[in-house]
Scaffold this motif. Sequence first.
Motif, PDB file in Angstrom:
ATOM      1  N   ASP A 144      32.870  82.744  52.279  1.00 17.66           N
ATOM      2  CA  ASP A 144      32.237  81.970  53.023  1.00 17.66           C
ATOM      3  C   ASP A 144      33.101  80.788  53.340  1.00 17.66           C
ATOM      4  O   ASP A 144      34.153  80.237  52.783  1.00 17.66           O
ATOM      5  CB  ASP A 144      31.055  81.647  52.548  1.00 17.66           C
ATOM      6  N   THR A 145      32.437  79.809  54.165  1.00 13.88           N
ATOM      7  CA  THR A 145      32.886  78.560  54.571  1.00 13.88           C
ATOM      8  C   THR A 145      32.267  77.249  53.991  1.00 13.88           C
ATOM      9  O   THR A 145      30.943  77.325  54.044  1.00 13.88           O
ATOM     10  CB  THR A 145      33.116  78.315  56.089  1.00 13.88           C
ATOM     11  N   PRO A 146      32.599  76.189  53.966  1.00  7.04           N
ATOM     12  CA  PRO A 146      31.680  74.989  53.714  1.00  7.04           C
ATOM     13  C   PRO A 146      30.858  74.730  54.756  1.00  7.04           C
ATOM     14  O   PRO A 146      29.726  74.540  54.223  1.00  7.04           O
ATOM     15  CB  PRO A 146      32.846  73.907  53.696  1.00  7.04           C
ATOM     16  N   GLU A 147      31.024  74.989  55.855  1.00  5.36           N
ATOM     17  CA  GLU A 147      30.087  74.871  57.009  1.00  5.36           C
ATOM     18  C   GLU A 147      28.889  75.904  56.817  1.00  5.36           C
ATOM     19  O   GLU A 147      27.643  75.533  56.975  1.00  5.36           O
ATOM     20  CB  GLU A 147      30.756  75.149  58.460  1.00  5.36           C
ATOM     21  N   GLN A 148      29.136  77.031  56.513  1.00  2.00           N
ATOM     22  CA  GLN A 148      28.160  78.043  56.263  1.00  2.00           C
ATOM     23  C   GLN A 148      27.217  77.758  55.017  1.00  2.00           C
ATOM     24  O   GLN A 148      26.156  77.717  55.019  1.00  2.00           O
ATOM     25  CB  GLN A 148      28.665  79.373  55.917  1.00  2.00           C
ATOM     26  N   ARG A 149      27.859  77.133  53.860  1.00  2.09           N
ATOM     27  CA  ARG A 149      27.175  76.768  52.795  1.00  2.09           C
ATOM     28  C   ARG A 149      26.218  75.541  52.948  1.00  2.09           C
ATOM     29  O   ARG A 149      25.019  75.523  52.604  1.00  2.09           O
ATOM     30  CB  ARG A 149      28.183  76.278  51.551  1.00  2.09           C
ATOM     31  N   GLU A 150      26.945  74.549  53.711  1.00  2.00           N
ATOM     32  CA  GLU A 150      26.225  73.398  54.053  1.00  2.00           C
ATOM     33  C   GLU A 150      24.856  73.892  55.062  1.00  2.00           C
ATOM     34  O   GLU A 150      23.708  73.402  54.671  1.00  2.00           O
ATOM     35  CB  GLU A 150      27.020  72.101  55.100  1.00  2.00           C
ATOM     36  N   ALA A 151      25.093  74.712  55.998  1.00  2.00           N
ATOM     37  CA  ALA A 151      24.028  75.149  56.797  1.00  2.00           C
ATOM     38  C   ALA A 151      22.728  75.724  55.910  1.00  2.00           C
ATOM     39  O   ALA A 151      21.640  75.699  55.991  1.00  2.00           O
ATOM     40  CB  ALA A 151      24.498  76.057  57.877  1.00  2.00           C
ATOM     41  N   GLY A 152      23.253  76.643  54.664  1.00  2.00           N
ATOM     42  CA  GLY A 152      22.359  77.166  54.117  1.00  2.00           C
ATOM     43  C   GLY A 152      21.564  76.252  53.140  1.00  2.00           C
ATOM     44  O   GLY A 152      20.607  76.429  52.953  1.00  2.00           O
ATOM     45  N   THR A 153      22.279  75.137  52.744  1.00  2.00           N
ATOM     46  CA  THR A 153      21.590  74.050  51.857  1.00  2.00           C
ATOM     47  C   THR A 153      20.638  73.279  52.528  1.00  2.00           C
ATOM     48  O   THR A 153      19.563  72.953  52.199  1.00  2.00           O
ATOM     49  CB  THR A 153      22.787  73.341  51.310  1.00  2.00           C
ATOM     50  N   VAL A 154      21.215  72.944  53.886  1.00  2.00           N
ATOM     51  CA  VAL A 154      19.929  72.471  54.741  1.00  2.00           C
ATOM     52  C   VAL A 154      18.631  73.354  55.021  1.00  2.00           C
ATOM     53  O   VAL A 154      17.599  72.768  54.901  1.00  2.00           O
ATOM     54  CB  VAL A 154      20.513  72.079  56.102  1.00  2.00           C
ATOM     55  N   GLY A 155      19.105  74.480  55.115  1.00  2.00           N
ATOM     56  CA  GLY A 155      17.807  75.584  55.140  1.00  2.00           C
ATOM     57  C   GLY A 155      16.868  75.320  53.988  1.00  2.00           C
ATOM     58  O   GLY A 155      15.766  75.586  53.924  1.00  2.00           O
ATOM     59  N   LEU A 156      17.678  75.533  52.706  1.00  2.00           N
ATOM     60  CA  LEU A 156      17.008  75.581  51.662  1.00  2.00           C
ATOM     61  C   LEU A 156      16.051  74.327  51.481  1.00  2.00           C
ATOM     62  O   LEU A 156      14.760  74.142  51.036  1.00  2.00           O
ATOM     63  CB  LEU A 156      17.805  75.613  50.425  1.00  2.00           C
ATOM     64  N   ILE A 157      16.638  73.185  51.698  1.00  2.00           N
ATOM     65  CA  ILE A 157      16.048  71.815  51.381  1.00  2.00           C
ATOM     66  C   ILE A 157      14.720  71.930  52.814  1.00  2.00           C
ATOM     67  O   ILE A 157      13.808  71.271  52.129  1.00  2.00           O
ATOM     68  CB  ILE A 157      16.870  70.474  52.078  1.00  2.00           C
ATOM     69  N   GLY A 158      14.726  72.409  53.784  1.00  2.00           N
ATOM     70  CA  GLY A 158      13.813  72.321  54.713  1.00  2.00           C
ATOM     71  C   GLY A 158      12.556  73.443  54.174  1.00  2.00           C
ATOM     72  O   GLY A 158      11.477  72.988  54.319  1.00  2.00           O
ATOM     73  N   GLN A 159      12.920  74.504  53.473  1.00  2.00           N
ATOM     74  CA  GLN A 159      11.947  75.350  52.839  1.00  2.00           C
ATOM     75  C   GLN A 159      11.265  74.683  51.669  1.00  2.00           C
ATOM     76  O   GLN A 159      10.049  74.778  51.519  1.00  2.00           O
ATOM     77  CB  GLN A 159      12.660  76.674  52.276  1.00  2.00           C
ATOM     78  N   LEU A 160      12.045  73.641  50.796  1.00  3.30           N
ATOM     79  CA  LEU A 160      11.703  72.988  49.815  1.00  3.30           C
ATOM     80  C   LEU A 160      10.530  72.019  50.315  1.00  3.30           C
ATOM     81  O   LEU A 160       9.401  71.867  49.805  1.00  3.30           O
ATOM     82  CB  LEU A 160      12.744  72.130  49.042  1.00  3.30           C
TER      83      LEU A 160
END
Length: 157
Positions: free
Chosen positions: A133-149
């Motif tokens: 994976d890449t840092p960009e993919q991880r950041e996008a996933g984290t932003v998505g999780l925060i949105g779900q939270l």
Amino acid sequence: MTATDLTETYSSVTITRPIGAAPERVWRAFGEPAEFASWFTAPGDEVAMSFGEHDLSVGGRIEQTADFHGGPLSRFVARVTDVVPGRRIAYAYDMWLDDRHMSTSVTVITLADNGSGTELTWVEQGAHVDGIDTPEQREAGTVGLIGQLAHHCAAGA
């Protein structure tokens, strides 16, 4: 895989976001296993999530597996390193895709009352290995999780 195939990419990201719910409400979404499982998940119907241990105390573990239908199995295993109830959680975690280790990261999440809800700050430093994976993919996933939270907390679940 040969030694020349091995790669490491390092990242550091800070995400700050207001959440329209009191810090106590946001904290509960992290601390209660059923609530955590309802938002800390991959979106959509293409994945079956399962949760193992969820111990939000220093030394505790948080475990999650995502089975992407027709695709890979992702595992998240964290060890909690610091907890200030209602204010901060820190953990170190590893992720695997099938049986391949893809990253090791350290995360610190802080919650502060901003007068109209919560100011969440999520800081993560990671080492992503072998191009899985890449840092960009991880950041996008984290932003998505925060949105779900944020959605979960606003819904009053």
